[in-house]
Design an enzyme around this catalytic site. Structure first.
Site, PDB file in Angstrom:
ATOM      1  N   CYS A  76       0.873  -1.181   0.000  1.00 53.39           N
ATOM      2  CA  CYS A  76       0.000   0.000   0.000  1.00 53.39           C
ATOM      3  C   CYS A  76       0.902   1.221   0.000  1.00 53.39           C
ATOM      4  O   CYS A  76       1.441   1.600   1.039  1.00 53.39           O
ATOM      5  CB  CYS A  76      -0.930   0.013   1.202  1.00 53.39           C
ATOM      6  SG  CYS A  76      -1.964   1.499   1.298  1.00 53.39           S
ATOM      7  N   CYS A 224      -5.131   4.967  -4.818  1.00 51.04           N
ATOM      8  CA  CYS A 224      -4.487   3.664  -4.611  1.00 51.04           C
ATOM      9  C   CYS A 224      -3.091   3.780  -5.193  1.00 51.04           C
ATOM     10  O   CYS A 224      -2.922   3.840  -6.420  1.00 51.04           O
ATOM     11  CB  CYS A 224      -5.277   2.546  -5.283  1.00 51.04           C
ATOM     12  SG  CYS A 224      -4.501   0.912  -5.122  1.00 51.04           S
TER      13      CYS A 224
END
Length: 307
Positions: A76, A224
């Site tokens: 992430c 993202c």
């Protein structure tokens, strides 16, 4: 109730992140606790970045990444920037190496406050992504969705940036597609045995593109980081862009540089602190810290109760 741990609510370009500090404990964030936190407006998140004591020499911490559905992610980028910002503020250190499920990540906070994360090299072989069947060329695979939208989306580029990604190239505005409708269908398509992050991308210049992403285990997200990296790599591989691009996500801009010298993907962007508190890693019960502006004491919020 287990011993509460400190956490901070942060964001990376609107990507909602909880940074939980489990150093000095053997506790882990339970899937039920993650789902309880994700269900509450005050603590809704895209990822929890759970910081644990390092287990590998030369690393600052082991970071486990937990999605809103309680599943574990491999990478992430936006969350990693938040971890760097939090630890840099705490320690004054600017350079970090973290161990994650996807491997070691290097990151540093720049003098301008932006954070650069070395996301490592992309996985481009069908087995690395992974796909359920062999595709010799992952720049475009045989997959389409329709007739939810017109024109039909087809032939996505696929890559791994610690997580599986599929990028559908479009000519229209990325907001003109019902990603909330076809995203969950494609996330769970049989071609992706580990599910996948689904993005639609529109190239706007040789060094710029806009994307929207349905994130595996999360849903629609304002940003993202690993999807931005996968889209940038795929743009360069398909000769739609160069190797250094600005990727505009709903929350803002990320600078992605697919470095030719070592094949690593560098992502640069901001991270913001919102507020802090403590939480029970077993249940998701939490309390906010005293607010400096008001001097008010925190109120406990049991999981399942209204905030």
């Amino acid at each position: 109730m287990t011993h509460p741990i400190p956490f901070a609510r942060m964001n990376g370009l609107g990507n909602e992140i909880l940074v939980a500090d489990l150093r000095g404990t053997s506790a882990r964030i339970a899937p039920d606790a993650a789902r309880a936190l994700a269900a509450r407006p005050a603590t809704r998140f895209d990822q929890i970045m759970a910081i644990h004591d390092p287990r590998t020499a030369g690393t600052a911490a082991l970071v486990r990444i937990i999605n809103a559905d309680g599943s574990e992610a491999g990478a992430c980028g936006n969350g990693t920037r938040c971890v760097v910002h939090a630890l840099a503020s705490e320690t004054g250190i600017k350079d970090f190496v973290f161990e994650t499920k996807a491997g070691l990540l290097e990151a540093h906070e720049r003098p301008d406050g932006l954070v650069t994360v070395d996301m490592g090299p992309p996985g481009l072989d069908w087995r690395q992504i992974p796909l359920a069947e062999e595709f010799a060329d992952t720049r475009a695979i045989e997959l389409q969705i329709g007739p939810i939208d017109a024109p039909v989306l087809h032939s996505p580029s696929v890559a791994s940036m610690g997580n599986p990604h599929a990028i559908f190239w479009v000519k229209n505005d990325v907001w003109s597609y019902a990603l909330d409708r076809f995203g969950p269908i494609l996330e769970n398509h049989p071609i992706f045995p580990d599910r996948a992050n689904i993005s639609i991308a529109r190239v706007t210049a040789d060094d710029a593109m806009a994307i929207r992403t349905w994130e595996r285990g999360v849903g629609l997200t304002r940003a993202c980081g690993s999807a931005a990296c996968a889209a940038a790599v795929s743009g360069a591989r398909t000769r739609r862009t160069g190797r250094r691009v600005t990727v505009t996500v709903p929350g803002g801009d990320l600078l992605i540089d697919w470095r030719s010298s070592d094949d690593h993907v560098l992502m640069t962007g901001p991270a913001e602190w919102e507020w802090s508190g403590t939480l029970d890693p077993a249940t998701g019960d939490f309390a906010r810290d005293i607010e400096p502006q008001t001097g008010q004491h925190p109120e406990p919020h049991p999981a399942g109760a209204a905030p």
